[in-house]
Write a protein that holds these residues in place. Structure first.
Motif, PDB file in Angstrom:
ATOM      1  N   VAL A 194      26.304   1.224  56.175  1.00  0.00           N
ATOM      2  CA  VAL A 194      27.506   1.960  55.810  1.00  0.00           C
ATOM      3  C   VAL A 194      28.418   0.986  55.092  1.00  0.00           C
ATOM      4  CG1 VAL A 194      29.535   3.204  56.646  1.00  0.00           C
ATOM      5  CG2 VAL A 194      27.334   3.506  57.786  1.00  0.00           C
ATOM      6  N   LEU A 195      28.756   1.281  53.855  1.00  0.00           N
ATOM      7  CA  LEU A 195      29.670   0.452  53.087  1.00  0.00           C
ATOM      8  C   LEU A 195      31.032   1.128  53.088  1.00  0.00           C
ATOM      9  CD1 LEU A 195      30.308  -1.879  51.139  1.00  0.00           C
ATOM     10  CD2 LEU A 195      29.531  -0.396  49.287  1.00  0.00           C
ATOM     11  N   VAL A 196      32.009   0.461  53.682  1.00  0.00           N
ATOM     12  CA  VAL A 196      33.373   0.988  53.699  1.00  0.00           C
ATOM     13  C   VAL A 196      34.077   0.412  52.493  1.00  0.00           C
ATOM     14  CG1 VAL A 196      35.541   1.110  54.971  1.00  0.00           C
ATOM     15  CG2 VAL A 196      33.371   1.151  56.208  1.00  0.00           C
ATOM     16  N   TRP A 197      34.451   1.267  51.585  1.00  0.00           N
ATOM     17  CA  TRP A 197      34.986   0.867  50.292  1.00  0.00           C
ATOM     18  C   TRP A 197      36.388   1.433  50.171  1.00  0.00           C
ATOM     19  CZ3 TRP A 197      31.238   1.299  45.688  1.00  0.00           C
ATOM     20  CH2 TRP A 197      31.841   0.900  44.513  1.00  0.00           C
ATOM     21  N   LEU A 198      37.379   0.585  50.332  1.00  0.00           N
ATOM     22  CA  LEU A 198      38.769   1.021  50.261  1.00  0.00           C
ATOM     23  C   LEU A 198      39.394   0.488  48.986  1.00  0.00           C
ATOM     24  CD1 LEU A 198      39.772   0.318  53.956  1.00  0.00           C
ATOM     25  CD2 LEU A 198      39.079   2.484  52.953  1.00  0.00           C
ATOM     26  N   ASP A 199      39.673   1.363  48.072  1.00  0.00           N
ATOM     27  CA  ASP A 199      40.256   0.970  46.791  1.00  0.00           C
ATOM     28  C   ASP A 199      41.748   0.706  46.964  1.00  0.00           C
ATOM     29  OD1 ASP A 199      40.359   0.433  44.114  1.00  0.00           O
ATOM     30  OD2 ASP A 199      40.258   2.513  43.469  1.00  0.00           O
ATOM     31  N   SER A 200      42.235  -0.336  46.350  1.00  0.00           N
ATOM     32  CA  SER A 200      43.667  -0.686  46.330  1.00  0.00           C
ATOM     33  C   SER A 200      44.206  -1.179  47.666  1.00  0.00           C
ATOM     34  CB  SER A 200      44.508   0.499  45.849  1.00  0.00           C
ATOM     35  OG  SER A 200      44.104   0.901  44.573  1.00  0.00           O
ATOM     36  N   VAL A 201      43.359  -1.729  48.502  1.00  0.00           N
ATOM     37  CA  VAL A 201      43.810  -2.305  49.763  1.00  0.00           C
ATOM     38  C   VAL A 201      43.428  -3.782  49.755  1.00  0.00           C
ATOM     39  CG1 VAL A 201      43.566  -2.283  52.269  1.00  0.00           C
ATOM     40  CG2 VAL A 201      43.508  -0.148  51.005  1.00  0.00           C
ATOM     41  N   SER A 202      44.410  -4.641  49.933  1.00  0.00           N
ATOM     42  CA  SER A 202      44.103  -6.070  49.959  1.00  0.00           C
ATOM     43  C   SER A 202      43.401  -6.432  51.269  1.00  0.00           C
ATOM     44  CB  SER A 202      45.372  -6.898  49.798  1.00  0.00           C
ATOM     45  OG  SER A 202      46.214  -6.728  50.909  1.00  0.00           O
ATOM     46  N   GLY A 203      42.522  -7.412  51.199  1.00  0.00           N
ATOM     47  CA  GLY A 203      41.754  -7.815  52.371  1.00  0.00           C
ATOM     48  C   GLY A 203      42.613  -8.304  53.514  1.00  0.00           C
ATOM     49  N   ASP A 204      43.662  -9.087  53.202  1.00  0.00           N
ATOM     50  CA  ASP A 204      44.506  -9.603  54.280  1.00  0.00           C
ATOM     51  C   ASP A 204      45.275  -8.484  54.973  1.00  0.00           C
ATOM     52  OD1 ASP A 204      46.013  -9.271  51.946  1.00  0.00           O
ATOM     53  OD2 ASP A 204      47.418 -10.859  52.480  1.00  0.00           O
ATOM     54  N   CYS A 205      45.711  -7.498  54.218  1.00  0.00           N
ATOM     55  CA  CYS A 205      46.405  -6.343  54.804  1.00  0.00           C
ATOM     56  C   CYS A 205      45.443  -5.548  55.690  1.00  0.00           C
ATOM     57  CB  CYS A 205      46.965  -5.465  53.698  1.00  0.00           C
ATOM     58  SG  CYS A 205      47.794  -3.980  54.286  1.00  0.00           S
ATOM     59  N   PHE A 206      44.225  -5.337  55.208  1.00  0.00           N
ATOM     60  CA  PHE A 206      43.221  -4.605  55.971  1.00  0.00           C
ATOM     61  C   PHE A 206      42.913  -5.313  57.286  1.00  0.00           C
ATOM     62  CE2 PHE A 206      38.846  -3.754  57.157  1.00  0.00           C
ATOM     63  CZ  PHE A 206      38.842  -2.378  57.186  1.00  0.00           C
ATOM     64  N   LEU A 207      42.715  -6.638  57.238  1.00  0.00           N
ATOM     65  CA  LEU A 207      42.408  -7.386  58.458  1.00  0.00           C
ATOM     66  C   LEU A 207      43.543  -7.332  59.468  1.00  0.00           C
ATOM     67  CD1 LEU A 207      40.472 -10.546  57.263  1.00  0.00           C
ATOM     68  CD2 LEU A 207      39.657  -8.705  58.732  1.00  0.00           C
ATOM     69  N   LYS A 208      44.778  -7.412  59.001  1.00  0.00           N
ATOM     70  CA  LYS A 208      45.919  -7.326  59.916  1.00  0.00           C
ATOM     71  C   LYS A 208      45.950  -5.976  60.619  1.00  0.00           C
ATOM     72  CE  LYS A 208      48.852 -10.592  57.481  1.00  0.00           C
ATOM     73  NZ  LYS A 208      49.999 -10.764  56.603  1.00  0.00           N
ATOM     74  N   LEU A 209      45.730  -4.911  59.869  1.00  0.00           N
ATOM     75  CA  LEU A 209      45.702  -3.575  60.469  1.00  0.00           C
ATOM     76  C   LEU A 209      44.574  -3.460  61.489  1.00  0.00           C
ATOM     77  CD1 LEU A 209      46.344  -1.394  57.298  1.00  0.00           C
ATOM     78  CD2 LEU A 209      47.919  -1.751  59.198  1.00  0.00           C
ATOM     79  N   TYR A 210      43.406  -3.985  61.133  1.00  0.00           N
ATOM     80  CA  TYR A 210      42.249  -3.934  62.031  1.00  0.00           C
ATOM     81  C   TYR A 210      42.514  -4.728  63.309  1.00  0.00           C
ATOM     82  CZ  TYR A 210      37.628  -4.898  63.877  1.00  0.00           C
ATOM     83  OH  TYR A 210      36.547  -5.026  64.705  1.00  0.00           O
ATOM     84  N   GLU A 211      43.034  -5.942  63.164  1.00  0.00           N
ATOM     85  CA  GLU A 211      43.292  -6.794  64.331  1.00  0.00           C
ATOM     86  C   GLU A 211      44.359  -6.215  65.247  1.00  0.00           C
ATOM     87  OE1 GLU A 211      44.129 -10.463  62.368  1.00  0.00           O
ATOM     88  OE2 GLU A 211      42.006 -10.960  62.125  1.00  0.00           O
ATOM     89  N   ARG A 212      45.304  -5.458  64.703  1.00  0.00           N
ATOM     90  CA  ARG A 212      46.347  -4.830  65.527  1.00  0.00           C
ATOM     91  C   ARG A 212      45.874  -3.517  66.139  1.00  0.00           C
ATOM     92  NH1 ARG A 212      50.998  -5.926  61.296  1.00  0.00           N
ATOM     93  NH2 ARG A 212      50.370  -3.877  60.587  1.00  0.00           N
ATOM     94  N   GLY A 213      44.653  -3.116  65.853  1.00  0.00           N
ATOM     95  CA  GLY A 213      44.110  -1.893  66.426  1.00  0.00           C
ATOM     96  C   GLY A 213      44.581  -0.628  65.736  1.00  0.00           C
ATOM     97  N   GLU A 214      45.048  -0.751  64.499  1.00  0.00           N
ATOM     98  CA  GLU A 214      45.571   0.407  63.775  1.00  0.00           C
ATOM     99  C   GLU A 214      44.510   1.131  62.959  1.00  0.00           C
ATOM    100  OE1 GLU A 214      49.323  -0.273  61.807  1.00  0.00           O
ATOM    101  OE2 GLU A 214      49.812  -1.872  63.215  1.00  0.00           O
ATOM    102  N   LEU A 215      43.253   0.734  63.094  1.00  0.00           N
ATOM    103  CA  LEU A 215      42.152   1.404  62.399  1.00  0.00           C
ATOM    104  C   LEU A 215      41.086   1.824  63.402  1.00  0.00           C
ATOM    105  CD1 LEU A 215      41.834  -1.098  59.410  1.00  0.00           C
ATOM    106  CD2 LEU A 215      43.036   1.088  59.426  1.00  0.00           C
ATOM    107  N   PRO A 216      41.447   2.673  64.366  1.00  0.00           N
ATOM    108  CA  PRO A 216      40.505   3.011  65.442  1.00  0.00           C
ATOM    109  C   PRO A 216      39.236   3.695  64.955  1.00  0.00           C
ATOM    110  CG  PRO A 216      42.359   4.517  65.473  1.00  0.00           C
ATOM    111  CD  PRO A 216      42.689   3.442  64.478  1.00  0.00           C
ATOM    112  N   ASN A 217      39.297   4.441  63.872  1.00  0.00           N
ATOM    113  CA  ASN A 217      38.107   5.145  63.392  1.00  0.00           C
ATOM    114  C   ASN A 217      37.092   4.204  62.753  1.00  0.00           C
ATOM    115  OD1 ASN A 217      39.125   7.631  64.233  1.00  0.00           O
ATOM    116  ND2 ASN A 217      40.216   7.921  62.328  1.00  0.00           N
ATOM    117  N   LEU A 218      37.538   3.037  62.316  1.00  0.00           N
ATOM    118  CA  LEU A 218      36.618   2.066  61.724  1.00  0.00           C
ATOM    119  C   LEU A 218      36.158   1.016  62.723  1.00  0.00           C
ATOM    120  CD1 LEU A 218      38.360   1.492  58.281  1.00  0.00           C
ATOM    121  CD2 LEU A 218      36.376   2.906  58.778  1.00  0.00           C
TER     122      LEU A 218
END
Length: 70
Positions: A6-30
């Motif tokens: 499964v390739l998760v492809w998010l256009d216009s999202v910076s990697g550092d912003c994505f990681l911060k959201l993930y680490e804070r638990g704000e991406l529960p579906n992913l």
């Protein structure tokens, strides 16, 4: 043996912003995918930052200028 990818492809999202959201638990579906799969960090972004040229780079692994998609 076969594997499902499964390739998760998010256009216009910076990697550092994505990681911060993930680490804070704000991406529960992913989170499920990353807990049982892989999360690539410190990857190289393509330039120019245009969706069409980035798609060619992601699909082929080549740099934007090499795929002639601008």
């Amino acid at each position: 043996m076969s594997f499902t990818s499964v390739l998760v492809w998010l256009d216009s999202v910076s990697g550092d912003c994505f990681l911060k959201l993930y680490e804070r638990g704000e991406l529960p579906n992913l989170s499920e995918y990353f807990e049982e799969g892989a999360l690539a960090e410190n990857v190289m972004a393509s330039f120019p930052t245009v969706t069409e040229s980035a798609e060619g780079s992601i699909i082929t692994g080549l740099f934007s200028g090499e795929v002639n998609m601008v």
